[in-house]
Design an enzyme around this catalytic site. Structure first.
Site, PDB file in Angstrom:
ATOM      1  N   ASN A 141     -53.614 -59.445 -60.590  1.00 16.29           N
ATOM      2  CA  ASN A 141     -53.046 -59.354 -59.372  1.00 16.29           C
ATOM      3  C   ASN A 141     -53.926 -60.173 -58.362  1.00 16.29           C
ATOM      4  O   ASN A 141     -55.264 -60.091 -58.358  1.00 16.29           O
ATOM      5  CB  ASN A 141     -53.092 -57.830 -58.644  1.00 16.29           C
ATOM      6  CG  ASN A 141     -52.769 -57.635 -57.239  1.00 16.29           C
ATOM      7  OD1 ASN A 141     -52.062 -58.755 -56.533  1.00 16.29           O
ATOM      8  ND2 ASN A 141     -53.173 -56.593 -56.541  1.00 16.29           N
ATOM      9  N   GLY A 142     -53.544 -61.129 -57.798  1.00 14.88           N
ATOM     10  CA  GLY A 142     -54.336 -62.212 -56.789  1.00 14.88           C
ATOM     11  C   GLY A 142     -53.982 -63.577 -57.364  1.00 14.88           C
ATOM     12  O   GLY A 142     -52.872 -63.887 -57.666  1.00 14.88           O
ATOM     13  N   ARG A 199     -45.027 -52.840 -55.274  1.00 14.90           N
ATOM     14  CA  ARG A 199     -45.923 -54.057 -54.990  1.00 14.90           C
ATOM     15  C   ARG A 199     -45.612 -55.244 -55.609  1.00 14.90           C
ATOM     16  O   ARG A 199     -46.285 -56.467 -55.464  1.00 14.90           O
ATOM     17  CB  ARG A 199     -47.369 -53.671 -55.818  1.00 14.90           C
ATOM     18  CG  ARG A 199     -47.815 -52.540 -55.338  1.00 14.90           C
ATOM     19  CD  ARG A 199     -49.190 -52.225 -56.141  1.00 14.90           C
ATOM     20  NE  ARG A 199     -50.259 -53.186 -55.739  1.00 14.90           N
ATOM     21  CZ  ARG A 199     -51.073 -52.945 -55.100  1.00 14.90           C
ATOM     22  NH1 ARG A 199     -51.226 -51.894 -54.321  1.00 14.90           N
ATOM     23  NH2 ARG A 199     -51.932 -54.013 -54.799  1.00 14.90           N
ATOM     24  N   GLU A 255     -35.159 -58.926 -43.031  1.00 15.52           N
ATOM     25  CA  GLU A 255     -35.864 -58.848 -44.147  1.00 15.52           C
ATOM     26  C   GLU A 255     -35.073 -57.750 -45.197  1.00 15.52           C
ATOM     27  O   GLU A 255     -35.258 -58.002 -46.312  1.00 15.52           O
ATOM     28  CB  GLU A 255     -37.229 -58.200 -44.304  1.00 15.52           C
ATOM     29  CG  GLU A 255     -37.317 -56.673 -43.756  1.00 15.52           C
ATOM     30  CD  GLU A 255     -38.828 -56.089 -43.588  1.00 15.52           C
ATOM     31  OE1 GLU A 255     -39.601 -56.349 -44.401  1.00 15.52           O
ATOM     32  OE2 GLU A 255     -38.877 -55.398 -42.486  1.00 15.52           O
ATOM     33  N   TRP A 257     -45.319 -59.891 -58.751  1.00 13.15           N
ATOM     34  CA  TRP A 257     -44.674 -60.707 -57.458  1.00 13.15           C
ATOM     35  C   TRP A 257     -45.340 -62.266 -57.528  1.00 13.15           C
ATOM     36  O   TRP A 257     -46.476 -62.300 -57.377  1.00 13.15           O
ATOM     37  CB  TRP A 257     -45.282 -59.985 -56.308  1.00 13.15           C
ATOM     38  CG  TRP A 257     -44.651 -60.576 -55.257  1.00 13.15           C
ATOM     39  CD1 TRP A 257     -43.546 -60.221 -54.343  1.00 13.15           C
ATOM     40  CD2 TRP A 257     -45.247 -61.628 -54.272  1.00 13.15           C
ATOM     41  NE1 TRP A 257     -43.095 -60.910 -53.114  1.00 13.15           N
ATOM     42  CE2 TRP A 257     -44.305 -61.636 -53.176  1.00 13.15           C
ATOM     43  CE3 TRP A 257     -46.356 -62.349 -54.094  1.00 13.15           C
ATOM     44  CZ2 TRP A 257     -44.408 -62.852 -52.065  1.00 13.15           C
ATOM     45  CZ3 TRP A 257     -46.558 -63.224 -53.236  1.00 13.15           C
ATOM     46  CH2 TRP A 257     -45.530 -63.386 -52.092  1.00 13.15           C
ATOM     47  N   CYS A 262     -48.267 -57.452 -56.799  1.00 12.54           N
ATOM     48  CA  CYS A 262     -48.622 -57.022 -58.305  1.00 12.54           C
ATOM     49  C   CYS A 262     -49.249 -55.640 -58.428  1.00 12.54           C
ATOM     50  O   CYS A 262     -49.991 -55.359 -57.871  1.00 12.54           O
ATOM     51  CB  CYS A 262     -49.349 -58.240 -59.073  1.00 12.54           C
ATOM     52  SG  CYS A 262     -48.651 -59.822 -59.042  1.00 12.54           S
ATOM     53  N   HIS A 318     -35.234 -71.416 -21.824  1.00 17.11           N
ATOM     54  CA  HIS A 318     -36.181 -72.449 -22.414  1.00 17.11           C
ATOM     55  C   HIS A 318     -36.107 -73.002 -23.530  1.00 17.11           C
ATOM     56  O   HIS A 318     -36.721 -73.547 -24.292  1.00 17.11           O
ATOM     57  CB  HIS A 318     -37.619 -72.047 -22.251  1.00 17.11           C
ATOM     58  CG  HIS A 318     -38.046 -71.387 -20.639  1.00 17.11           C
ATOM     59  ND1 HIS A 318     -37.953 -72.279 -19.625  1.00 17.11           N
ATOM     60  CD2 HIS A 318     -38.046 -70.336 -20.234  1.00 17.11           C
ATOM     61  CE1 HIS A 318     -38.428 -71.413 -18.535  1.00 17.11           C
ATOM     62  NE2 HIS A 318     -38.124 -70.150 -18.622  1.00 17.11           N
ATOM     63  N   LYS A 368     -36.636 -56.562 -39.019  1.00 17.94           N
ATOM     64  CA  LYS A 368     -35.856 -55.483 -40.077  1.00 17.94           C
ATOM     65  C   LYS A 368     -34.442 -55.907 -40.596  1.00 17.94           C
ATOM     66  O   LYS A 368     -34.201 -55.978 -41.675  1.00 17.94           O
ATOM     67  CB  LYS A 368     -35.730 -54.087 -39.399  1.00 17.94           C
ATOM     68  CG  LYS A 368     -36.748 -53.215 -38.944  1.00 17.94           C
ATOM     69  CD  LYS A 368     -37.503 -52.661 -40.366  1.00 17.94           C
ATOM     70  CE  LYS A 368     -38.750 -53.425 -40.581  1.00 17.94           C
ATOM     71  NZ  LYS A 368     -40.071 -53.037 -40.220  1.00 17.94           N
ATOM     72  N   LYS A 403     -44.579 -54.271 -50.916  1.00 24.31           N
ATOM     73  CA  LYS A 403     -44.941 -53.528 -49.992  1.00 24.31           C
ATOM     74  C   LYS A 403     -46.360 -53.760 -49.682  1.00 24.31           C
ATOM     75  O   LYS A 403     -46.605 -53.735 -48.391  1.00 24.31           O
ATOM     76  CB  LYS A 403     -44.939 -52.211 -50.645  1.00 24.31           C
ATOM     77  CG  LYS A 403     -45.273 -50.849 -49.505  1.00 24.31           C
ATOM     78  CD  LYS A 403     -44.300 -50.715 -48.463  1.00 24.31           C
ATOM     79  CE  LYS A 403     -44.618 -49.766 -47.606  1.00 24.31           C
ATOM     80  NZ  LYS A 403     -43.673 -49.944 -46.105  1.00 24.31           N
ATOM     81  N   GLU A 416     -39.450 -56.702 -33.498  1.00 21.22           N
ATOM     82  CA  GLU A 416     -39.514 -55.692 -34.774  1.00 21.22           C
ATOM     83  C   GLU A 416     -37.891 -55.475 -35.471  1.00 21.22           C
ATOM     84  O   GLU A 416     -37.562 -55.599 -36.574  1.00 21.22           O
ATOM     85  CB  GLU A 416     -40.039 -54.481 -34.553  1.00 21.22           C
ATOM     86  CG  GLU A 416     -39.975 -53.184 -35.483  1.00 21.22           C
ATOM     87  CD  GLU A 416     -40.591 -53.701 -36.875  1.00 21.22           C
ATOM     88  OE1 GLU A 416     -41.388 -54.648 -36.936  1.00 21.22           O
ATOM     89  OE2 GLU A 416     -40.601 -52.782 -37.883  1.00 21.22           O
TER      90      GLU A 416
HETATM   91  C1  F6R Z   1     -42.184 -55.166 -42.494  1.00 24.73           C
HETATM   92  C2  F6R Z   1     -43.208 -54.905 -43.284  1.00 24.73           C
HETATM   93  C3  F6R Z   1     -44.400 -55.874 -43.279  1.00 24.73           C
HETATM   94  C4  F6R Z   1     -45.724 -55.123 -43.183  1.00 24.73           C
HETATM   95  C5  F6R Z   1     -46.997 -56.182 -43.335  1.00 24.73           C
HETATM   96  C6  F6R Z   1     -48.324 -55.653 -43.180  1.00 24.73           C
HETATM   97  O1  F6R Z   1     -41.229 -54.333 -42.726  1.00 24.73           O
HETATM   98  O2  F6R Z   1     -43.454 -53.760 -43.711  1.00 24.73           O
HETATM   99  O3  F6R Z   1     -44.130 -56.765 -42.328  1.00 24.73           O
HETATM  100  O4  F6R Z   1     -45.811 -54.503 -41.903  1.00 24.73           O
HETATM  101  O5  F6R Z   1     -46.957 -56.685 -44.434  1.00 24.73           O
HETATM  102  O6  F6R Z   1     -48.498 -54.524 -43.883  1.00 24.73           O
HETATM  103  P1  F6R Z   1     -49.683 -53.380 -43.704  1.00 24.73           P
HETATM  104  O7  F6R Z   1     -49.243 -52.625 -42.564  1.00 24.73           O
HETATM  105  O8  F6R Z   1     -49.623 -52.667 -45.006  1.00 24.73           O
HETATM  106  O9  F6R Z   1     -50.692 -54.239 -43.536  1.00 24.73           O
END
Ligand code: F6R
Length: 606
Positions: free
Chosen positions: A98-99, A27, A485, A74, A2, A501, A482, A601, A478
């Protein structure tokens, strides 16, 4: 999650609130809203979806008022619709939040008994009614102090009042909040990014504090309601980074920026003259550190896992890693000789911050590896190692991941050399290889058409797997993250040796499987695992480094060859094709690449 903005000015504010909300959409972006004050009224407009919807649904030019608050949401409590969108208002008070308010159910019952009517399913509305109730008998500062004490959970708040049309109240516990200072106006924002187009003069609220923002004055208070003085920080201007330029998406730009990320990191930490690594002001003696614990979430957690391999190899220290949301609720044994490293792009992730807070409360050695150096995690750690990759706007982390693993690798090298675990010659050889890395990444980025062509197969499949061993395993995780998501395709990362396994049961005819098999110590083992999945019908995309030898397997569907470098640095190169694979899969499906569904983000709620 948010985004909050507030502006108190001597001119109409709605256009600037809209502009700031657009910047804050990273956000949260499931609904948006604004409340301004004019002619003794609260004017509230809200819409489901993006800020664009808000603009299309209302004639915001007619939204009058020199003071106002805005929000992008959000959803936590209540589905994302216009009713649950913020601001939430009573006849007198309007709030953006926010929260999460954890005791909202109890507070709501109590307020309903007192005659308050609730319109939404959100937890936020209890804040509106609590303040409204307290203002019946108390002055503003007392009403705010009393309200905040009754709230359990985390929050950043922006509040306006019909009867006090010259001020905005901001409050913070757990979720970040900043005040900005401009000419004849002052601002409230979830972070400096939202405020940067208006000012570079910022004050961050600390946990428990609240503030009163007027156009010509800002006052700060602690949780007891006593006035406190705060510093004003001047932020550097890096406006170009907030622009997509010629790229279709921020993610595409951020992938291409990675040679620069690595160059900048090397410039910052490598001493070319002495072929050494500089970690200035490292606050501990090397003998004081006997183990390392790395903590993060999501992609940042994958950086921690990557670093575990390097730290173990190069420093011979005990290394543990933890997912922040697990660490914070476990019974941990804290040891004075452990260095706790917190990895976070935003530096505001709620779980990572909570884990840091627990370590600080136990007087542990804490170090932050962050991108945003003004962030809460950076400010509250004993020591900070910035990754210097510039703002990352795409929700899926790309250049920050490479920046994080670079800084962690550099730290591992330095500690290894300080502990005499690496010979001087080998240390300097590794530094030399590091300096060649940006050029190798540039070459790896040239794989484009081939990855575009391959990406359709991943989109059409029911699911996919990403396999690797050793240094390649964190990169497999990773790559899978990617893909899921961005293109909403089921993807799992696995250590290749684990397939027998259980997960091997998932392999069926035509299932795409990415195998990361650089020519390192694990090569032969990984190739055997690859043959096992091919034998069961998998379509294997092999990612390996260049060699004169033939790849020792048949029936591989596609191969991508990355450049050669030492084994330590191959993970950087293996990452690039996987980022592109996810990008092109999402692009083909027409998905919103910079803002994938259900995500945000900066994860400032638990
Ligand atoms: C995936 C992604 C998230 C962040 C995670 C931690 O692409 O961006 O998994 O890595 O939310 O965020 P930060 O690095 O800001 O603590």
């Amino acid at each position: 999650m948010c985004g909050i903005i507030g502006i108190s000015s001597n001119k109409p504010v709605s256009a600037n609130i809209i502009n700031s909300l657009k910047k804050l959409e990273y956000r949260g972006y499931d609904s948006a809203g604004i409340a301004t004050l004019s002619d003794g009224e609260i004017n509230e407009v809200k819409s489901e979806g993006r800020v664009d919807n808000l603009e299309n649904n209302f004639d915001l030019k007619n939204l009058r008022g020199n003071i106002g608050i805005g929000h992008v949401r959000w959803a936590t409590h209540g589905i994302p619709n216009s009713l649950n969108a913020h601001p939430h208002s009573s006849h007198n008070v309007s709030v953006v939040h926010n929260g999460i308010i954890e005791n909202s159910t109890i507070l709501k019952k109590h307020l309903i008994n007192k005659g308050h009517n609730f319109k939404s399913q959100t937890d936020t509305e209890v804040i509106v009614h609590l303040i409204t109730e307290h203002l019946k008998t108390l002055e503003l500062e007392e009403a705010i102090t009393k309200t905040l004490k009754q709230l359990h959970g985390s929050f950043a708040l922006g509040i306006v009042f019909k009867d006090m049309p010259d001020l905005i109240v901001g409050a913070r516990r757990g979720s970040p909040l900043a005040v900005g200072y401009g000419p004849n106006e002052n601002y409230l924002g979830s972070d400096s990014y939202a405020l940067k187009s208006m000012t570079n003069k910022i004050t961050y609220l600390d946990d428990g504090e609240f503030c009163i923002v007027k156009k010509d004055q800002v006052l700060f208070f602690n949780e007891e309601g006593k006035k406190v003085n705060k510093k004003i920080l001047e932020l550097s201007s890096d406006q170009a980074n907030y622009d997509k330029g010629d790229f279709k998406h921020f993610m595409a730009k951020e992938i291409e920026e990675q040679p620069l990320t690595i160059k900048t990191g090397i410039k910052e930490y490598v001493d070319n003259v002495n072929k050494d690594i500089n970690i200035f002001n490292f606050p501990w003696k090397i003998e004081e550190i006997n183990s390392i614990t790395l903590i993060g979430c999501g992609t940042a957690y994958h950086s921690c896992l990557m670093a575990k391999y390097w730290f173990e190899e190069l420093t011979n220290l005990d290394v543990n890693i933890d997912i922040a949301s697990e660490f914070r609720y476990r019974k941990n044994r804290f040891k004075k000789d452990t260095l706790y490293i917190f990895v976070s792009q935003s530096g505001e992730t709620a779980d990572t911050y909570a884990a840091l807070d627990i370590c600080n409360k136990n007087s542990m050695k804490t170090c932050a590896v962050v991108n945003v150096i003004e962030s809460s995690i950076a400010r509250d750690s004993n020591f900070v190692l910035p990754i210097h990759c510039g703002p990352e706007i795409g929700v899926a982390s790309t250049k920050a991941f490479l920046g994080q693993i670079l800084v962690l690798y550099i730290l591992a090298l330095k500690l290894g050399s300080m502990r005499n675990e690496i010979e001087k010659k080998e240390y300097q050889e590794k530094i030399k290889d590091l300096k060649a890395l940006p050029g190798l990444i540039e070459k790896t980025l040239l794989h484009d058409n081939d990855i575009q062509a391959i990406s359709s197969t991943f989109n059409e499949a029911k699911g996919s797997m990403f396999l690797g061993r050793g240094y390649s395993y964190p990169i497999a995780l990773e790559g899978a993250l990617k893909l899921k998501e961005l293109s909403y395709v089921h993807a799992e990362g696995y250590p290749a040796g684990e397939m027998k396994h259980g997960p091997l049961a998932l392999i069926e005819e035509g299932m795409p499987v990415v195998v990361l098999a650089p020519r390192d110590n694990y090569y032969k083992k990984t190739i055997s695992n690859m043959q096992e999945v091919i034998a069961r019908g998998a379509k294997v995309l092999l990612i390996t480094n260049k060699s004169k030898d033939e790849v020792v397997s048949e029936n591989i569907w596609e191969t991508i060859e990355v450049e050669n470098t030492n084994d330590d640095l191959l993970p950087f190169l293996l990452t690039i094709p996987l980022q592109k694979l996810a990008y092109y899969s999402a692009l083909k499906k027409g998905y919103d690449i910079d803002k994938p569904r259900n995500l945000a983000k900066s994860v400032t709620v638990e």
